[in-house]
Motif scaffolding. Sequence first.
Motif, PDB file in Angstrom:
ATOM      1  N   TYR A 225       8.220   0.398   5.273  1.00  0.00           N
ATOM      2  CA  TYR A 225       7.374  -0.285   6.409  1.00  0.00           C
ATOM      3  C   TYR A 225       7.462  -1.798   6.302  1.00  0.00           C
ATOM      4  O   TYR A 225       7.090  -2.399   7.104  1.00  0.00           O
ATOM      5  N   GLY A 226       8.458  -2.246   5.033  1.00  0.00           N
ATOM      6  CA  GLY A 226       8.536  -3.510   4.745  1.00  0.00           C
ATOM      7  C   GLY A 226      10.001  -3.987   4.887  1.00  0.00           C
ATOM      8  O   GLY A 226      10.536  -3.711   5.734  1.00  0.00           O
ATOM      9  N   CYS A 227      10.474  -4.497   3.733  1.00  0.00           N
ATOM     10  CA  CYS A 227      11.880  -4.986   3.690  1.00  0.00           C
ATOM     11  C   CYS A 227      12.937  -3.936   3.542  1.00  0.00           C
ATOM     12  O   CYS A 227      14.054  -4.313   3.684  1.00  0.00           O
ATOM     13  N   GLY A 228      12.303  -2.675   3.313  1.00  0.00           N
ATOM     14  CA  GLY A 228      13.426  -1.639   3.439  1.00  0.00           C
ATOM     15  C   GLY A 228      14.227  -1.449   2.174  1.00  0.00           C
ATOM     16  O   GLY A 228      15.503  -0.782   2.187  1.00  0.00           O
ATOM     17  N   LYS A 229      13.656  -2.121   1.088  1.00  0.00           N
ATOM     18  CA  LYS A 229      14.772  -1.793  -0.186  1.00  0.00           C
ATOM     19  C   LYS A 229      13.820  -0.846  -1.330  1.00  0.00           C
ATOM     20  O   LYS A 229      12.590  -0.863  -1.048  1.00  0.00           O
ATOM     21  N   TRP A 230      14.633  -0.321  -1.675  1.00  0.00           N
ATOM     22  CA  TRP A 230      14.233   0.547  -2.836  1.00  0.00           C
ATOM     23  C   TRP A 230      13.778  -0.420  -4.122  1.00  0.00           C
ATOM     24  O   TRP A 230      14.495  -1.269  -4.394  1.00  0.00           O
TER      25      TRP A 230
ATOM     26  N   ASP B  77       0.757  -0.961   0.161  1.00  0.00           N
ATOM     27  CA  ASP B  77       0.009  -0.098   0.229  1.00  0.00           C
ATOM     28  C   ASP B  77       0.837   1.286   0.054  1.00  0.00           C
ATOM     29  O   ASP B  77       1.954   1.127   0.473  1.00  0.00           O
ATOM     30  N   GLU B  78       0.473   2.197  -0.592  1.00  0.00           N
ATOM     31  CA  GLU B  78       1.189   3.422  -0.742  1.00  0.00           C
ATOM     32  C   GLU B  78       1.551   3.948   0.708  1.00  0.00           C
ATOM     33  O   GLU B  78       2.635   4.578   0.809  1.00  0.00           O
ATOM     34  N   THR B  79       0.952   3.617   1.817  1.00  0.00           N
ATOM     35  CA  THR B  79       1.252   4.042   3.104  1.00  0.00           C
ATOM     36  C   THR B  79       2.157   3.328   3.771  1.00  0.00           C
ATOM     37  O   THR B  79       3.043   3.693   4.790  1.00  0.00           O
ATOM     38  N   GLU B  80       2.777   2.304   3.121  1.00  0.00           N
ATOM     39  CA  GLU B  80       3.662   1.478   3.743  1.00  0.00           C
ATOM     40  C   GLU B  80       4.915   1.973   2.823  1.00  0.00           C
ATOM     41  O   GLU B  80       6.260   1.383   3.027  1.00  0.00           O
TER      42      GLU B  80
END
Lengths: 184, 1003, 107
Positions: free
Chosen positions: C60-65, C14-17
């Motif tokens: 908010y997840g895996c921290g990857k770009w 989601d955009e908010t993540e």
Amino acid sequence: MSDKLEFSNNLFTIKDLYLPGMVSIRTHLFDKKFQKIIKDILKINVPNKLEFTFNKNLYLAWMSPNELLLFSKNLNEILKLITIIEDTLKGIESLVLDVSSSRTVFSIKGSLWRELLAKGTPINLCPNKFTSKSFRRTRLGQVSTAFWMVKTDQVYIVCGRSFKEFFFKWLCNAANEKSIIKFF
Amino acid sequence: MTSRFSKGGILINRKKKLSFKFNGKNLFGFSGDTLASALLANNQVLIGRSFKYHRPRGFVSSGVEEPNALLSIGSGGSLEPNRSATTLELFDGIEAMSQNHFGSLEWDIGSISNFLSKIFPAGFYYKTFIKPRFAWKHIFEPTIRSAAGLGKAPKEHDLSSYDFFYAHLDVVIVGGGISGLVTAKNLASLGLKILLVEQKHFFGGYALSEEFKINNLDSSEFIKNLEDDLSKNENVILKKNFSIVGVHDHSYLLGLENFEVLESEDHSSIRHRLWRIRTKHLILATGAIERPLVFAGNDIPGVILSSAANEFYKLYGISQGDRVILITNNDSAYSAVVELFNAGISIPLVIDVREKSVGELPLKVKDLGIRVEFGKAITKVLGKKRVKAVEICSIVGEGSVLETIICDSVLMSGGWTSTLNLWSHCGGKIKWDNQLNTLVPDETKQSTNELGQSFISVVGSARGQFWPSELFDNMEKVIKNICEIFNLKKIKYEKYQIKEIIHEKTSPISCVPESADENLKGKSFVDYQNDVKLTDLRIATQEGFESVEHLKRYTTLGMATDQGKLSNINGIKILSHLVGKEINEVGTTTFRPPYTPISLGSIAGEARKELFKPIRKTPMHKWHQENGAIWEPVGDWQRPYTYLRNNETKEEAVYREVKNTRNSLGMLDASTLGKIIVSGNDAGEFLDLIYTNMMSTLKPGRCRYGLMCNENGFLFDDGVVARLNEKTFLCHTTTGGSDRVYSWMEEWHQTEWWDKKVFIQNLTEEYAQITIAGPKARLLLEKLGGLNVESKKFQPLDFIEGKLGNFDVRVFRISFSGELSFEIATPSANGEALWIRCLELGSELGITSYGTEALHIMRAEKGFIMIGDETDGTVIPQDLNLDWAVSKKKKDFIGKRAHERIYMQDPNRKTLVGLSLKDSTQKIPDGAYALKSGGNGAEDVLGHITSTYFSPSLDKPIAMALLKNGKSLKGQEVDIPLGSGNKLRAIVVDPQFYDIEGKRQNV
Amino acid sequence: MLKFICPICEIETDETELTPGGEAHLKRMGPGSSDQNFYTYLFERKNPRGIHFERWLHSYGCGKWFHVVRCTKTMEVFGTYSAQDTKPPKKILDAIKKKLPNGKNVK
């Protein structure tokens, strides 16, 4: 250390798992040598993405393609393992750190836990999407968290230690018995 | 008068009486009522005053389209203004107040503007208040502000609770009318997760009041069966009092669920829930809304839509009056007449603006012996606060009165408009259909989702097919389509048996009579809520506002809280007539979310009061709390600003802390400092690119102060870097910068320098950190025991690891105060215990805890910069005399190229200086300008103050400033203007004020 | 409210993540680059009405770009791919061409 946090009502029991043990293992997870080492030491497979594996009280969770989180309710168990893992991984590009003090873990008991979490996270928590194998990093309200199912009626949630009290209040508020939907 | 029949009313339970208050009067209704039906049962027809002219107004509709019946509900902390009475399900104890009147509702003083209505034409605001300027501010605006506006905003904190729910669904069906229910029924067996929502408190929509036979069952019974059936199906979630208010990008829906009826007295239960929904498919079964007709006096209480009158009667047993007439341009409105006549209401006349109709319903009405006049219209309605009579005229001509008929209610029907707002929120287009006399969805221009595919289907009367037998015309197609979308086996679709009703076409006429004179037009309302009349639209087009978007803004047509649900189509029809263009040429305005208003509380959700924003606490938070800390928010953290003792003022406490630290010993909770591990074979090389100075040459066991710039060359964070071992560095950041710096490093590593072998981990929360500072700092560490902290062994910028007493620690010899200083890091779990141990052992040495303000003062006395004070996103390290920390040897680092730009090397850049005042009783204001001595104008500004304190150590005020070519100004005087017109005179000095040689920290 | 598939987690986010990171495939201009090139790198950003290549962070997840190709007009997403891909994958470019045969803004 601040007080142990606990809350319960007719639907949920929320508990701060006081001083759990956690290790962050950063390396390239697809490395076969690494996978074997983990299997040898922990008797657990390296989990697939968005999943966790476990052996008794020891949980190993996928954080990103180059990070695992090893968790146990028992801090001492973790402290013993850190040195072993670190030593065995010496030849492999890796970073092993004790993060037991960085984070805290809450247990939520109650069969309606999906309802509670769906108040704060945009991820799909339907039982066929968020399964007994799932480990998800996402937000709950405004707090960055990760959670997984330990039993059908229980989840563990990790959050940053400094957010602990705020997040506990958030959980208690979301546990409001009068606001249950029965969506799942 | 309006009243309740002694029998009837499908929805109400006469055994369950509910009491409520309207304008202080105690009234009664039944369970199942809306507030509107309960008010009508009590003959409360006059319900409010209009927005602009304060005209008396009554109910026009029975649903969300209601423009007039907006009430203030509740009081104090549960007051909600502008609540539509037609959609509020009655519950015990509602306190409702009418709005927008001075004095009482019955005798509104403000309604004087009735007589002045001619001077409130379209564009009134734009025209009237241009000159003189003062008049707007002092006369017009205050008067208009107090006269206009609907309800009053609540003044107290909202007592209710709100929350969110995130739902993922396969299909969402909007509308619990017969079309929505039938669609759900057909999809229910497919195993899809379905949500069906109905904005009202009952299912069935108009099929409940406008009865017809379906599969040989009465429609009301058919609906009941469907509802029972669906509520047992575990794939279908049925929701009442639930509106989908917006359709957004990537098939994201916002829904408001309303629990007002169920809200507990202590407000612990939820009042509104905002649903945030992702659906794969959206089905609009949103039905249609009946249009009013535009004629003189069509806003007088007692004039009501025919479908609303019918619904009030069938669902709640309400009679609109004893003598009721109907004016219509279509056949469907006749059904209300049949119902009311059969209930015993006298119907003296039905006026049909068409030349004729041989439809089934008109014939039935004639057969009942009711007088029907074709080709006629209403000149005007007589009465002020209630309909008294109507004057009848021919549809053609100017409205000469042919006859006056006494009546107490007028039903009107101008045809139906399909509800397509949600169709177009996300880009779908709509078009006018002359045949159907309504808007229809333009299937060629649909809203699309993230895959570029359309995801909305429309069923039932929302397609513009309003007769029962036409309702399910496209149902089979829609079901088939959904089976295809979800890759499901096709199911057999069973057709529904509904008898066709023979009918005539709806007339396109919306205003009557056709050539009404100006006087009549001035009383013919198009938009009830914003008081827009026929004459306003004429004036606007005459003045050139011919585009529908201009017309809307100039006249405010359709811009009220009802968003023109009743008025838009009539307005567009009138515009098309006035400018002589087809409706599709004139175009419609764009529908935007929300479809119906939503509460601010629901948008905030649970994020209020203590859950408003996350607060981060250090491991020693509890101790600070118990020992007089005043909090300062830094980023998300709460840090002690100072600790108050006895009756100290804040200033006294801060000065005490500084003096105590400088004279003997102080300790600070520095746990909030960012701590980031960068580890790997390329860690040094990587950090050389991140920091301006050289980090790869740092020896293990040593620390170095480092700066970080962005690609613009501007300084954005600083901190001490410690090399833990050959391949691992620990980078300290500012408190507010820890997450930012961590993300910054990750971003550069992942997106630019992924070949560098490093891992980065944010360990900010892992360690509690305590600063021990002051001449007796070493004594305390020795007392704690276990580490050799002798000055020869443990030099400035060294760190050591080991056990301090029983604590696992890493001790850094770094100083931000200018004193002998050690920073002790220990796992957070032990932070509080170590803190208390330091206090215990330090008490004999006279230790004091100090807060952020003392920290700031001591660093300013030493001339150390603070990110956010001395930097503002436009300052480069060189401006702060930090050239020494910017490597000239390195080929590259982030910001290096920017530092080479000509502007960055301009000698006239603002550079950091200190300021000193002769008068020690004065304090330089923070952020003030510094001017050339004797200067006054903007051209004399040299720069501004970045930090200013009273220095307790020097007993005089000190300040730092960024001044143009600051170095050249040393020793010169500058002026600092104060708000009062006075000036302070300061001398430019070196920004180090205290212990310039650095003797104190190097002991 | 946008949603993208994080190519690392291979799951809808989601955009908010997420955190937006602006235009993708910028070439960094370091020391030694010309003033004009450096200026372009620092300040000139595309803002097309149509196909746009962007960077997003699964914060908010895996921290990857990761990279996203999106139509800013219709919000259609043509695909997401790794932050370490210096060019959009052919599959995505083909999908864009198929949708917009005369496509503008296509890299």
